[in-house]
Design a protein around this motif. Structure first.
Motif, PDB file in Angstrom:
ATOM      1  N   GLY A 309      43.544  39.082  33.134  1.00  0.00           N
ATOM      2  CA  GLY A 309      44.026  39.511  34.447  1.00  0.00           C
ATOM      3  C   GLY A 309      43.995  38.392  35.475  1.00  0.00           C
ATOM      4  O   GLY A 309      44.912  38.266  36.297  1.00  0.00           O
ATOM      5  N   GLY A 317      44.322  40.599  39.628  1.00  0.00           N
ATOM      6  CA  GLY A 317      44.329  40.965  38.215  1.00  0.00           C
ATOM      7  C   GLY A 317      42.938  41.115  37.645  1.00  0.00           C
ATOM      8  O   GLY A 317      42.690  41.999  36.813  1.00  0.00           O
ATOM      9  N   ALA A 321      41.854  44.709  36.081  1.00  0.00           N
ATOM     10  CA  ALA A 321      42.040  44.534  34.644  1.00  0.00           C
ATOM     11  C   ALA A 321      41.234  45.554  33.845  1.00  0.00           C
ATOM     12  O   ALA A 321      41.747  46.158  32.896  1.00  0.00           O
TER      13      ALA A 321
END
Length: 399
Positions: A309, A317, A321
């Motif tokens: 991520g 991210g 994630a």
């Protein structure tokens, strides 16, 4: 020239133009798409609270507004408390800076037999080239900093607006999405949505619980050491260490160490040691038990998902994630056919019961025991099975 070649060339050029246009549009809208993705996961996080309030007769829009208001009040209160603490500590450090500088200069003079004075050091620092260049760069970068702050506020407002719409109009959004799908697909979409809500809520629940435990532990340490602003520092350590993956622990521990250093340098060492020890306890004892009951994802998979991520979308991210991977894992788990595992000792990391090592079995397969050997008592080579060998006749038949 074949008749189909001009049309094929025109079609290829049109496809290439569409691809370039799509790539350009995606590059221009990537920021908006990331904001929408963050808003979607934020709406999933507050979905349980909004649904409970809506089930008790409250309008869904009002319930969403109240939840966001509570989150906003908590965030603003934390920022104001932390800001006042930092401002007070910065003022104290500036006031005590001459005393620290005198102590350092005295130590240098005694250790290296020099004759330095605070006035000379201050003049050399104030008239240095690097300080003047730094001041010039800072003056020219004020506009850039202001633009960055305004852009961050606009992005935060965009995320809150989209998350408000996703949470307030969640049932309408689900009906609109399912209206273009057949009934079988509708059930799968609703199931995936429910799993995403459960996993995202479980992730935030586990992180919030670990933040509470971490804050209480660090608060006790700071109170024992007599470090000022212990409640605010404990809240800072709990939130930053849990909701900023990978580097959050180091960012969270830096501020208490700095404040403890202003009281006593050895206190900073104690804080550093406690942060390291507590992090190991959290990684190997606390986090696996909590995440196994809420997110149900292996620690190695969680670590890999955070790295992936971060590589794809940076800090955003890394933050989303783990719930995304947990949702995908739980959704795909229903479509993976599983079988009953055989009761074999090798499944538990052991060899066969009563078995011998492979090398020993190979040696015994090519040798005969000593009691079946020749007259001299030594073992002779065993003939390989499946091969016929010629033997000489015994007795009178031997000519």
């Amino acid at each position: 020239m074949p008749a189909w070649l001009p049309r094929a060339m025109v079609l290829a050029l049109a496809l290439y133009a569409c691809f370039r246009l799509g790539s350009w549009a995606f590059d221009q809208l990537i920021g908006l798409l990331i904001n929408v993705l963050i808003a979607f996961f934020l709406a999933l996080a507050i979905e349980p609270a909004v649904s409970r309030m809506s089930a008790r007769g409250m309008r869904r829009g009002l319930a969403t507004f109240l939840v966001f208001l509570a989150v906003l009040i908590a965030g603003v209160g934390f920022v104001v408390l932390l800001g006042s603490m930092l401002a007070g500590q910065i003022v104290d450090m500036v006031d005590e800076f001459p005393k620290y500088l005198d102590s350092v200069i005295n130590w240098v003079n005694k250790s290296f037999h020099t004759d330095l004075s605070r006035v000379e050091v201050q003049d050399s620092v104030l008239h240095s080239d690097w300080l003047q260049k730094y001041v010039q760069n800072s003056a020219t970068g004020v506009l850039d900093i202001s633009t960055t702050v305004l852009g961050g506020l606009f992005r935060l407002l965009t995320i809150f607006l989209f998350s408000f719409y996703f949470a307030a109009d969640g049932p309408r959004l689900r009906r609109g999405l399912c209206s273009v799908l057949p009934p079988a697909r509708q059930a799968e979409v609703l199931r995936a949505w429910e799993i995403a809500v459960d996993k995202t809520g479980g992730y935030l629940y586990s992180r919030g619980l670990m933040a509470l435990i971490s804050g209480i532990a660090h608060y006790i340490l700071l109170v024992v050491l007599g470090v000022p602003y212990a409640p605010a520092l404990a809240v800072w350590v709990g939130l930053v260490s849990q909701f900023i993956p990978t580097i959050g622990t180091y960012l969270a521990g830096a501020l208490p160490m700095l404040i403890a250093f202003t009281v006593d340098p050895w206190y900073a060492v104690w804080v550093l040691g406690f942060v390291v020890v507590y992090q190991q306890f959290e990684n190997y004892a606390l986090q696996p038990k909590l995440t196994s009951k809420t997110v149900d994802i292996h620690p190695a998979v969680a670590f890999g998902s955070v790295i992936a991520g971060t590589a794809l979308m940076g800090a955003v991210g890394a933050l989303i994630a783990i719930p995304a991977v947990a949702t995908l894992q739980a959704f795909l788990g229903a479509y993976v056919k599983r079988y009953e595992v055989t009761d074999d000792p090798r499944m538990h990391g052991r060899g066969r019961r009563g078995g011998e090592p492979v090398l020993t079995r190979l040696r015994r397969s090519w040798r005969v025991p000593e009691d079946e050997g020749g007259e001299d008592g030594q073992a002779t080579a065993r003939e390989p099975e499946g091969q016929a060998t010629a033997r000489e006749p015994e007795g009178p038949a031997r000519a």
